[in-house]
Motif scaffolding. Structure first.
Motif, mmCIF file in Angstrom:
data_model
loop_
_atom_site.group_PDB
_atom_site.id
_atom_site.type_symbol
_atom_site.label_atom_id
_atom_site.label_comp_id
_atom_site.label_asym_id
_atom_site.label_seq_id
_atom_site.Cartn_x
_atom_site.Cartn_y
_atom_site.Cartn_z
ATOM 1 N N SER A 147 0.843 -1.202 0.000
ATOM 2 C CA SER A 147 0.000 0.000 0.000
ATOM 3 C C SER A 147 0.880 1.254 0.000
ATOM 4 C CB SER A 147 -0.903 0.000 1.232
ATOM 5 O OG SER A 147 -0.106 0.214 2.380
ATOM 6 N N ALA A 148 0.335 2.371 -0.512
ATOM 7 C CA ALA A 148 1.114 3.618 -0.574
ATOM 8 C C ALA A 148 1.549 4.048 0.828
ATOM 9 C CB ALA A 148 0.288 4.711 -1.248
ATOM 10 N N LEU A 149 0.681 3.849 1.826
ATOM 11 C CA LEU A 149 1.030 4.253 3.195
ATOM 12 C C LEU A 149 2.216 3.448 3.718
ATOM 13 C CD1 LEU A 149 0.495 5.889 5.747
ATOM 14 C CD2 LEU A 149 -1.140 4.135 6.452
ATOM 15 N N LYS A 150 2.159 2.122 3.537
ATOM 16 C CA LYS A 150 3.260 1.265 4.003
ATOM 17 C C LYS A 150 4.563 1.653 3.316
ATOM 18 C CE LYS A 150 1.924 -1.349 7.109
ATOM 19 N NZ LYS A 150 1.535 -2.441 7.788
ATOM 20 N N ARG A 151 4.487 1.920 2.024
ATOM 21 C CA ARG A 151 5.696 2.271 1.265
ATOM 22 C C ARG A 151 6.259 3.600 1.746
ATOM 23 N NH1 ARG A 151 4.490 2.800 -4.224
ATOM 24 N NH2 ARG A 151 2.259 2.522 -3.986
ATOM 25 N N ALA A 152 5.369 4.538 2.029
ATOM 26 C CA ALA A 152 5.809 5.850 2.506
ATOM 27 C C ALA A 152 6.457 5.716 3.887
ATOM 28 C CB ALA A 152 4.621 6.796 2.568
ATOM 29 N N GLU A 153 5.869 4.869 4.742
ATOM 30 C CA GLU A 153 6.435 4.685 6.094
ATOM 31 C C GLU A 153 7.839 4.088 6.017
ATOM 32 O OE1 GLU A 153 2.257 4.056 8.576
ATOM 33 O OE2 GLU A 153 3.466 2.311 8.062
ATOM 34 N N ALA A 169 3.868 13.063 5.462
ATOM 35 C CA ALA A 169 2.753 13.480 4.590
ATOM 36 C C ALA A 169 3.278 13.818 3.195
ATOM 37 C CB ALA A 169 2.041 14.680 5.197
ATOM 38 N N ARG A 170 4.446 14.489 3.161
ATOM 39 C CA ARG A 170 4.999 14.859 1.860
ATOM 40 C C ARG A 170 5.427 13.614 1.074
ATOM 41 N NH1 ARG A 170 9.384 18.749 2.753
ATOM 42 N NH2 ARG A 170 10.763 17.028 2.348
ATOM 43 N N ILE A 171 5.990 12.638 1.805
ATOM 44 C CA ILE A 171 6.442 11.414 1.125
ATOM 45 C C ILE A 171 5.247 10.656 0.536
ATOM 46 C CG2 ILE A 171 7.571 9.160 1.431
ATOM 47 C CD1 ILE A 171 9.348 10.462 3.522
ATOM 48 N N ILE A 172 4.126 10.596 1.304
ATOM 49 C CA ILE A 172 2.935 9.899 0.780
ATOM 50 C C ILE A 172 2.499 10.577 -0.515
ATOM 51 C CG2 ILE A 172 0.479 9.367 1.182
ATOM 52 C CD1 ILE A 172 1.124 9.186 4.170
ATOM 53 N N ASN A 173 2.474 11.899 -0.474
ATOM 54 C CA ASN A 173 2.055 12.644 -1.658
ATOM 55 C C ASN A 173 2.989 12.376 -2.840
ATOM 56 O OD1 ASN A 173 2.306 15.508 -3.203
ATOM 57 N ND2 ASN A 173 0.211 14.972 -2.652
ATOM 58 N N GLU A 174 4.314 12.403 -2.569
ATOM 59 C CA GLU A 174 5.277 12.188 -3.658
ATOM 60 C C GLU A 174 5.143 10.783 -4.239
ATOM 61 O OE1 GLU A 174 8.742 15.360 -2.385
ATOM 62 O OE2 GLU A 174 9.058 13.234 -1.980
ATOM 63 N N LEU A 197 4.193 -13.538 -10.713
ATOM 64 C CA LEU A 197 3.594 -13.892 -9.427
ATOM 65 C C LEU A 197 3.353 -12.588 -8.668
ATOM 66 C CD1 LEU A 197 3.049 -16.022 -7.094
ATOM 67 C CD2 LEU A 197 5.420 -15.630 -6.424
ATOM 68 N N TYR A 198 2.131 -12.362 -8.193
ATOM 69 C CA TYR A 198 1.776 -11.115 -7.491
ATOM 70 C C TYR A 198 2.018 -11.290 -5.996
ATOM 71 C CZ TYR A 198 -1.229 -7.290 -5.850
ATOM 72 O OH TYR A 198 -1.713 -6.167 -5.243
ATOM 73 N N ILE A 199 2.807 -10.392 -5.412
ATOM 74 C CA ILE A 199 3.025 -10.444 -3.958
ATOM 75 C C ILE A 199 2.737 -9.063 -3.368
ATOM 76 C CG2 ILE A 199 4.679 -10.910 -2.077
ATOM 77 C CD1 ILE A 199 6.303 -12.640 -3.962
ATOM 78 N N ASP A 200 1.845 -8.995 -2.397
ATOM 79 C CA ASP A 200 1.578 -7.743 -1.673
ATOM 80 C C ASP A 200 2.339 -7.838 -0.356
ATOM 81 O OD1 ASP A 200 0.644 -5.711 -0.065
ATOM 82 O OD2 ASP A 200 -1.402 -5.824 -0.828
ATOM 83 N N SER A 201 3.373 -7.003 -0.208
ATOM 84 C CA SER A 201 4.253 -7.109 0.955
ATOM 85 C C SER A 201 3.814 -6.217 2.117
ATOM 86 C CB SER A 201 5.696 -6.763 0.549
ATOM 87 O OG SER A 201 5.811 -5.360 0.348
ATOM 88 N N SER A 202 2.605 -5.595 2.017
ATOM 89 C CA SER A 202 2.178 -4.637 3.063
ATOM 90 C C SER A 202 2.336 -5.205 4.471
ATOM 91 C CB SER A 202 0.716 -4.243 2.873
ATOM 92 O OG SER A 202 0.528 -3.636 1.635
#
Ligand code: DC
Length: 218
Positions: A147-153, A169-174, A197-202
């Motif tokens: 997810s974008a949030l996990k990636r930003a964190e 907040a800026r990183i999530i936006n970017e 193969l699809y992997i969701d690493s959240s």
């Protein structure tokens, strides 16, 4: 026989770099961080006055640049003989890389530089279009996302660890802006290969992702 390739594509911050490096180490294979090629060109351009929309001038800079990669525990990159490793991870570098990566002529000139990494005994290639365009005949393909949030964190944590000032907040936006640009561009957009193969690493630990990827190869 063709040298075997494992492609790992996905959006920025999904953990592709860490997973690819660990898998390459386990297998004793070479590693291509294709984003660092786009990032290196972004750095080369910052030293010129070339307009970022001017593909033919950007192509000239891309053709003239020499890159050396040392893929040890930490990736070290030299651009025209100068160590640029410290600038590779900057957000400003990533943003320019994402902009120039939308230009088809630029992608074309960087294609061979990426394919040259296919050397025995094998290659783990990480990027956006490794399985769809650069190595479409790869026998093993993974699409790794989160997810974008996990990636930003994760990105925020990396920056803080490197003592670089960061704002979540800026990183999530970017990340959202960059995802959109990478997915909506016409030239080789970020998309999952039909045989990946699809992997969701959240909610997965890195070790679990590595295990799943290694199972695919086995
Ligand atoms: O993976 P990265 O964040 O280092 O990549 C930086 C930018 O380069 C990314 O926003 C889009 C571009 N890129 C690309 O278009 N194709 C690739 N195979 C790798 C990166």
């Amino acid at each position: 026989m063709q040298v075997p390739v494992l492609t790992i594509d996905g959006p920025s911050g999904a953990g592709k770099g860490t997973v690819s490096r660990l898998v390459a180490k386990k297998l004793g294979w070479n590693y291509l961080d294709s984003g660092s090629i786009y990032r290196s060109l972004a750095i080369a351009l910052q030293e010129t006055s070339v307009d970022l929309e001017n593909s033919s001038e950007i192509v000239k800079v891309a053709q003239a640049m020499t890159l050396e990669f040392d893929c040890g525990d930490e990736l070290i990159v030299k651009l025209n003989g100068e160590d640029i490793t410290g600038q590779l991870g900057l957000e400003s570098t990533g943003n320019i890389a994402s902009r120039i990566a939308a230009l088809p002529e630029v992608r074309q000139v960087l294609l061979k530089k990426q394919q040259d990494f296919r050397r025995p005994p094998g290659l783990v290639a990480d990027g956006r279009d490794m399985g769809t365009v650069v190595f479409p005949d790869a026998e093993n393909k993974v699409f790794l996302t989160a997810s974008a949030l996990k990636r930003a964190e994760r990105r925020y944590k990396q920056l803080i660890e490197k003592e670089i000032d960061a704002n979540l907040a800026r990183i999530i936006n970017e990340i959202e802006v960059r995802d959109r640009r990478d997915m909506e561009r016409e030239a080789s957009p970020l998309t999952m290969a039909s045989d990946a193969l699809y992997i969701d690493s959240s909610d997965m630990a890195i070790t679990a992702v590595v295990e799943e990827v290694l199972n695919l190869i086995r």
